[in-house]
Design a protein around this motif. Structure first.
Motif, PDB file in Angstrom:
ATOM      1  N   VAL A 139      62.429  14.339  53.163  1.00 47.11           N
ATOM      2  CA  VAL A 139      62.447  13.689  54.475  1.00 47.11           C
ATOM      3  C   VAL A 139      61.214  14.069  55.292  1.00 47.11           C
ATOM      4  N   VAL A 140      60.908  15.383  55.403  1.00 49.41           N
ATOM      5  CA  VAL A 140      59.796  15.782  56.297  1.00 49.41           C
ATOM      6  C   VAL A 140      58.431  15.345  55.757  1.00 49.41           C
ATOM      7  N   TYR A 141      58.237  15.387  54.432  1.00 50.16           N
ATOM      8  CA  TYR A 141      56.927  14.980  53.900  1.00 50.16           C
ATOM      9  C   TYR A 141      56.721  13.466  53.954  1.00 50.16           C
ATOM     10  N   THR A 142      57.768  12.700  53.655  1.00 53.29           N
ATOM     11  CA  THR A 142      57.611  11.242  53.765  1.00 53.29           C
ATOM     12  C   THR A 142      57.439  10.841  55.231  1.00 53.29           C
ATOM     13  N   GLU A 143      58.092  11.575  56.139  1.00 51.92           N
ATOM     14  CA  GLU A 143      57.945  11.272  57.576  1.00 51.92           C
ATOM     15  C   GLU A 143      56.528  11.519  58.073  1.00 51.92           C
TER      16      GLU A 143
END
Length: 539
Positions: free
Chosen positions: A177-181
């Motif tokens: 979630v955090v890296y794709t965001e």
């Protein structure tokens, strides 16, 4: 609306390939434990924390809704989008307490400060609130965006996006979630910046636009007697909702908790606050541009919520239109991924693990994945209900939040600032607050059945901002009175968890976690927020 061409589809395909690459890379790296799945191993740097906070916040309901606000006469709602200063409160005030307590979730913090009753109430209520506000609104807005951009029907667009986002959230957890965001935040900022500049050029610049719309339109501060947006209530309630959303809500705070340490976490919130200054320029102004072009007879749309997609499809050249479309899809997907992961974290850590404390780590991760799948299914079931909601989407979101936020904000603020507040006061305030919130929503829906002079009609008809402000004051008084009428909390419930009880060692550790750069950037952010408030005063 112009249909996307080959170059646009190439841009969208490249975005999805890049997203897929990041998701696969993260899924291959992840470990089978709860800290890695739910908090990305608590190993994230400030840049990714800040970008993730921004991308989680700016969902398609913001892009659609904020541009819709600009394209209607609801400019006072802009105050919800200049809350970069509240993001700073998360980093400077709340985060040190959360970090010291070592918690995964916000309900878990309430258990450490109060007792298990408050944790149960907030866990169950938060999951229900996510379905009512975040999931439903994000999916509805996403359906509007996807169907308008890609020329497919609302249902196909909404369901495809939900399922696609659900897959990488289930498999990759918080790290995915955090890296794709981070990718999605960069893409969204680039795309919306280009659209704003091209749009301003199309209308002949800011001066030309203000001549078409008149200065009164640009006034976000209405008189205290205004029936829709009285400025004192607007200022107070937006701050209450802001503190609830930015400082106490699992959805946002979970991003700051993924940081390597308090220093990286605070810097992440400061960077998130810098990015939070952008939506005014990236989404509100395109909405105002669209309204100007409509008034000049150059564009046509039926609902203000269509403002952003219509402006984008009509002004941007081939290829670039696809890039901005990908940015909008990114906004939708980042918000959905965040809320899916937050729901599964709350369910697994606060409900399942409490009921079965000896569950192995690997099984807890599996439970989190199953919970995410269930939330995805619930989200799809909610789509037809959301499709029936009319009016400006953003206002709907703010009015529901004005009822949910006061009791939770009161409990967290008093819990940190008032060491005499106890578990009985917190539990009673949460239960009372939730009952009153649902009572008010019900009254609003059925007020037509009452005599216009009756108390129930007046309560249901009361401006949502004024109701929120008075409700918050009532919650503060309620928690203090109930706490004073019951025994004081024990020492272990307050040491290092409230102001005035922090040990000298913890104070020194906190002082060493920031420097003059952090303070200077924070002050500049506050000055810019004040500048925006002054600029939009109609003069």
């Amino acid at each position: 609306m112009k249909i996307l061409d080959t170059f646009d589809w190439i841009s969208i395909a490249l975005y999805f390939l890049l997203l897929l690459g990041i998701a696969v890379w993260v899924i291959r790296k992840k470990k089978e434990n709860t800290e890695d799945y739910f908090l990305a191993g608590r190993n994230i740097g400030w840049f990714v924390v800040g970008a993730s906070i921004f991308a989680s916040n700016i969902g398609s309901e913001h892009v659609v809704g904020l541009a819709g606000t600009g394209a209607s006469d609801k400019l006072p709602l802009l105050i919800y989008e200049i809350q970069a200063w509240v993001v700073l409160i998360l980093g400077w005030v709340f985060l040190p307490f959360y970090a010291r307590s070592g918690v995964f979730t916000m309900p878990e913090f309430l258990e450490k400060r109060f007792d298990a009753r408050s944790r149960w109430v907030l866990s169950i209520f938060s999951i229900a609130a996510y379905v009512l506000t975040k999931i439903s609104v994000t999916i509805y807005a996403g359906g509007v965006v996807v169907s308008a951009l890609l020329g497919i029907d609302f249902w196909t667009g909404a369901i495809a996006t939900v399922i696609l986002t659900g897959i990488y959230t289930v498999l990759g957890g918080m790290r995915a979630v955090v890296y794709t965001e981070t990718l999605q935040a960069v893409l969204l900022i680039l795309g919306a910046t280009v659209l704003t500049f091209i749009g301003l050029d199309k209308v002949g610049g800011w001066e030309s636009m203000t001549k078409t719309l008149t200065p009164e339109y640009f006034n976000m501060w209405r008189p205290a007697t205004d029936p829709d947006f009285p400025w004192p209530s607007l200022l107070i309630t937006s701050t209450i909702v802001g503190i609830w959303y930015w400082c106490t809500d699992q959805y946002i705070v979970q991003r700051a908790l993924t940081a390597k340490n308090i220093k990286e976490g605070r810097r992440g919130t400061i960077f998130g606050a810098v990015l939070k200054l952008l939506p005014v320029f990236l989404f509100l102004i395109p909405g105002i541009i669209t309204l100007t072009l409509k008034m000049r007879g150059e564009l046509h749309w039926d609902s203000p919520d269509e403002a952003f997609p219509i402006l984008m499809s009509n002004l941007l050249p081939s290829g670039l239109r696809g890039l901005v479309a990908a940015g909008l899809l990114a906004a939708l997907m980042s918000s959905l991924a965040s809320v899916f992961n937050s729901c599964s974290t709350l369910f697994t850590v606060d409900i399942y693990k409490k009921l079965k404390p000896n569950t192995p780590e690997k099984k807890l991760v599996r439970t989190g994945q199953v919970a995410t799948v269930i939330v995805v299914v619930i989200g799809i079931i909610w789509i037809p209900i959301m499709a029936n909601i009319s009016g400006v989407l953003y206002e709907y979101l703010q009015s529901v939040q004005a009822y949910i936020a006061p009791p939770i904000t009161a409990v967290f603020l008093m819990g940190i600032f008032h060491k005499r507040v106890n578990a009985t006061g917190a539990f009673a305030t949460l239960v009372m607050g939730i009952v009153i919130a649902f009572f008010r929503i019900t009254l609003e829906l059925i007020k037509g059945n009452f005599d216009p002079n009756s108390f129930l009609y007046k309560l249901g008809d009361m401006n949502f901002l004024s109701f929120g402000a008075w409700f918050f004051l009532f919650c503060i008084l309620f928690i203090i009175v109930v706490s004073l009428l019951s025994p004081a909390p024990s020492r272990e419930k307050v040491v290092n968890l409230t102001f005035g009880t922090i040990t000298a060692e913890e104070k020194l550790k906190n002082k060493n976690s920031y420097n003059w750069v952090d303070i200077s950037i924070s002050i500049i952010i506050i000055i810019i927020v004040i500048g925006v408030m002054v600029f939009f005063n109609g003069n």
